[in-house]
Write an enzyme that holds these catalytic residues in place. Structure first.
Site, PDB file in Angstrom:
ATOM      1  N   HIS A  42      -6.649   1.425  -7.173  1.00 53.41           N
ATOM      2  CA  HIS A  42      -6.948   0.430  -6.122  1.00 53.41           C
ATOM      3  C   HIS A  42      -7.553  -0.804  -6.815  1.00 53.41           C
ATOM      4  O   HIS A  42      -8.738  -1.105  -6.667  1.00 53.41           O
ATOM      5  CB  HIS A  42      -7.915   1.049  -5.105  1.00 53.41           C
ATOM      6  CG  HIS A  42      -7.982   0.330  -3.794  1.00 53.41           C
ATOM      7  ND1 HIS A  42      -7.203  -0.777  -3.494  1.00 53.41           N
ATOM      8  CD2 HIS A  42      -8.749   0.548  -2.686  1.00 53.41           C
ATOM      9  CE1 HIS A  42      -7.482  -1.181  -2.262  1.00 53.41           C
ATOM     10  NE2 HIS A  42      -8.415  -0.395  -1.763  1.00 53.41           N
TER      11      HIS A  42
ATOM     12  N   ARG B 124       0.900  -1.165   0.000  1.00 57.31           N
ATOM     13  CA  ARG B 124       0.000   0.000   0.000  1.00 57.31           C
ATOM     14  C   ARG B 124       0.925   1.198   0.000  1.00 57.31           C
ATOM     15  O   ARG B 124       1.602   1.472   1.008  1.00 57.31           O
ATOM     16  CB  ARG B 124      -0.913  -0.015   1.224  1.00 57.31           C
ATOM     17  CG  ARG B 124      -1.651   1.296   1.382  1.00 57.31           C
ATOM     18  CD  ARG B 124      -2.880   1.196   2.217  1.00 57.31           C
ATOM     19  NE  ARG B 124      -3.944   0.522   1.490  1.00 57.31           N
ATOM     20  CZ  ARG B 124      -5.195   0.461   1.888  1.00 57.31           C
ATOM     21  NH1 ARG B 124      -5.558   1.008   3.021  1.00 57.31           N
ATOM     22  NH2 ARG B 124      -6.116  -0.161   1.160  1.00 57.31           N
TER      23      ARG B 124
ATOM     24  N   ASP C 182     -17.176   7.153  -2.601  1.00 54.61           N
ATOM     25  CA  ASP C 182     -16.031   6.906  -1.727  1.00 54.61           C
ATOM     26  C   ASP C 182     -15.849   8.161  -0.876  1.00 54.61           C
ATOM     27  O   ASP C 182     -16.489   9.198  -1.131  1.00 54.61           O
ATOM     28  CB  ASP C 182     -14.792   6.616  -2.590  1.00 54.61           C
ATOM     29  CG  ASP C 182     -13.597   6.124  -1.775  1.00 54.61           C
ATOM     30  OD1 ASP C 182     -13.745   5.847  -0.562  1.00 54.61           O
ATOM     31  OD2 ASP C 182     -12.503   6.024  -2.363  1.00 54.61           O
TER      32      ASP C 182
ATOM     33  N   CYS D 260     -16.280   1.329  -0.988  1.00 54.30           N
ATOM     34  CA  CYS D 260     -15.181   0.425  -0.616  1.00 54.30           C
ATOM     35  C   CYS D 260     -14.918   0.404   0.877  1.00 54.30           C
ATOM     36  O   CYS D 260     -14.264  -0.517   1.374  1.00 54.30           O
ATOM     37  CB  CYS D 260     -13.919   0.797  -1.391  1.00 54.30           C
ATOM     38  SG  CYS D 260     -13.271   2.430  -0.965  1.00 54.30           S
TER      39      CYS D 260
ATOM     40  N   ARG E 264     -13.285  -8.944  -0.770  1.00 50.65           N
ATOM     41  CA  ARG E 264     -11.846  -8.642  -0.800  1.00 50.65           C
ATOM     42  C   ARG E 264     -11.055  -9.909  -0.471  1.00 50.65           C
ATOM     43  O   ARG E 264     -10.026 -10.190  -1.083  1.00 50.65           O
ATOM     44  CB  ARG E 264     -11.489  -7.533   0.218  1.00 50.65           C
ATOM     45  CG  ARG E 264     -12.066  -6.161  -0.076  1.00 50.65           C
ATOM     46  CD  ARG E 264     -11.508  -5.527  -1.330  1.00 50.65           C
ATOM     47  NE  ARG E 264     -10.054  -5.436  -1.319  1.00 50.65           N
ATOM     48  CZ  ARG E 264      -9.336  -4.485  -0.708  1.00 50.65           C
ATOM     49  NH1 ARG E 264      -9.960  -3.511  -0.058  1.00 50.65           N
ATOM     50  NH2 ARG E 264      -8.013  -4.471  -0.767  1.00 50.65           N
TER      51      ARG E 264
ATOM     52  N   GLN F 205      -9.488  -3.731  -4.917  1.00 49.04           N
ATOM     53  CA  GLN F 205     -10.816  -3.303  -4.484  1.00 49.04           C
ATOM     54  C   GLN F 205     -11.824  -3.409  -5.623  1.00 49.04           C
ATOM     55  O   GLN F 205     -12.917  -3.965  -5.452  1.00 49.04           O
ATOM     56  CB  GLN F 205     -10.749  -1.837  -4.008  1.00 49.04           C
ATOM     57  CG  GLN F 205     -12.085  -1.267  -3.607  1.00 49.04           C
ATOM     58  CD  GLN F 205     -12.610  -1.905  -2.337  1.00 49.04           C
ATOM     59  OE1 GLN F 205     -11.906  -1.930  -1.340  1.00 49.04           O
ATOM     60  NE2 GLN F 205     -13.826  -2.417  -2.351  1.00 49.04           N
TER      61      GLN F 205
HETATM   62  N1  NVA Z   1      -9.980   6.580  -1.793  1.00 51.43           N
HETATM   63  C1  NVA Z   1      -9.670   6.065  -0.479  1.00 51.43           C
HETATM   64  C2  NVA Z   1      -9.832   4.583  -0.446  1.00 51.43           C
HETATM   65  C3  NVA Z   1      -9.582   3.937   0.898  1.00 51.43           C
HETATM   66  C4  NVA Z   1      -9.688   2.458   0.852  1.00 51.43           C
HETATM   67  C5  NVA Z   1      -8.260   6.468  -0.082  1.00 51.43           C
HETATM   68  O1  NVA Z   1      -7.365   6.424  -0.928  1.00 51.43           O
HETATM   69  O2  NVA Z   1      -8.065   6.856   1.075  1.00 51.43           O
HETATM   70  N1   CP Z   2     -11.291  -0.588   1.161  1.00 48.05           N
HETATM   71  C1   CP Z   2     -10.045  -0.672   1.676  1.00 48.05           C
HETATM   72  O1   CP Z   2      -9.034  -0.834   0.976  1.00 48.05           O
HETATM   73  O2   CP Z   2     -10.024  -0.628   3.035  1.00 48.05           O
HETATM   74  P1   CP Z   2      -8.737  -0.515   3.961  1.00 48.05           P
HETATM   75  O3   CP Z   2      -8.176   0.856   3.786  1.00 48.05           O
HETATM   76  O4   CP Z   2      -9.270  -0.746   5.360  1.00 48.05           O
HETATM   77  O5   CP Z   2      -7.736  -1.562   3.570  1.00 48.05           O
END
Ligand code: NVA
Ligand code: CP
Length: 308
Positions: A136, A109, A227, A266, A294, A139
């Protein structure tokens, strides 16, 4: 042989993506009624080690990869970048070369998309994108699986994305470009998906349309997706909230979609901002199935990357 990375949905053809989703559905069905910690009888990833690098926090991505890897007979190591020499300036490329001597696959990540691509360029084991500022893909593949379970194949659907044109929206554009279907994006001009990803969609002849009207974006949609308004890489400002307020998914907006339209997010959600409680807690909401899927999709992605 080059490792089989999983970096973006746009890197794959429709048949490969379909196979990953179909295999995930098969593994999900086979586990009905089984304890969650039970390993699969065949343990296809027995003896394999997955490293999970987190430059940003996570609940679902971390837990689904950890549980999924164990169900497949393998093991995991969770590495926070703050606790690694990476956090003190060791290069991503050196980190990739070293980790490749210890583990069979790496999920990251990443704070920046270039951290993912640099890791993948130097690693000799598969690298998986567990979210970057730009995309992502794990997801959205889980979301496609969810929508196909509950509604119909993606190619037959109209999907509406309302709100920030962020990383998850970009992976949705990739999914529509590769797997078909229609995507209607309702977003303020300043927060629209990047020109690059929209140009990619155009080059694929993808049925993707961007409008500033949330109502226009949801018209005829089989599913409305949103989101959080402030992603992990964004700065939380009042002006950003003001820009996004007209894009809240509430009962009025859901009523403007196709009859029986589903809702997806998500998670994590900011209730009362991008979505109201009445929508996210309604029977139309698929958010918990998305979160569960997931797990199944990560397992299928791991099997794809590790050729098992
Ligand atoms: N768009 C959000 C998704 C979190 C899973 C982010 O990047 O924080
Ligand atoms: N949707 C998602 O990726 O959640 P997390 O940030 O909790 O991993």
């Amino acid at each position: 042989m080059a490792p089989r990375h999983f970096l973006d949905i746009s890197d794959f053809d429709a048949a490969t993506l379909k196979n990953i989703v179909t295999r995930a559905r098969g593994m999900k069905d086979a586990r009905i009624g089984q304890p969650k910690g039970k390993r699969e009888a065949s343990e296809p990833l027995k003896g394999r080690m997955l490293a999970l690098i987190f430059e940003r926090p996570s609940t679902r991505t971390r837990v689904s990869f950890e549980v999924g890897m164990r169900q497949l007979g393998g093991d995991t190591l969770v590495l926070s970048s703050n606790d690694m020499q990476l956090g003190r300036g060791e290069t991503i490329a050196d980190t990739a070369r070293v980790l490749s001597r210890y583990v069979d696959a790496i999920m990251i990540r990443a704070a920046k998309h270039s951290n993912l691509t640099e890791l993948a360029a130097a690693a000799t084991v598969p690298v998986i994108n567990g979210l970057t500022n730009l995309s992502h893909p794990c997801q959205v593949l889980a979301d496609v699986m969810t929508l196909e379970e509950h509604v119909a194949p993606l190619k037959d659907l109209t999907v509406s994305w309302v709100g920030d044109g962020n990383n998850v929206a970009a992976s949705w554009i990739h999914a529509i470009g590769r797997m078909g279907g229609k995507l209607r994006i309702g977003t303020p001009e300043q927060l629209a998906p990047s020109a690059d990803v929209l140009a990619w969609a155009k080059a694929q002849n993808a049925d993707v349309h961007v409008t500033q009207s949330a109502e226009e974006a949801v018209a005829g949609a089989h599913c409305v997706i949103t989101d959080s308004w402030v992603s992990m890489h964004d700065t939380d400002t009042a002006s950003r909230h003001n820009l996004l307020k007209p894009y809240q998914v509430n009962s009025t907006l859901m009523a403007a979609a196709a009859p029986g339209a589903k809702f997806m997010h998500c998670l994590p959600a900011h209730r009362g901002e991008e979505v109201t409680d009445e929508v996210i807690d309604s029977p139309a909401s698929l958010v918990l199935d998305e979160a569960e899927n997931r797990l199944h999709i990560q397992k299928s992605i791991l099997l794809h990357c590790l050729g098992a």
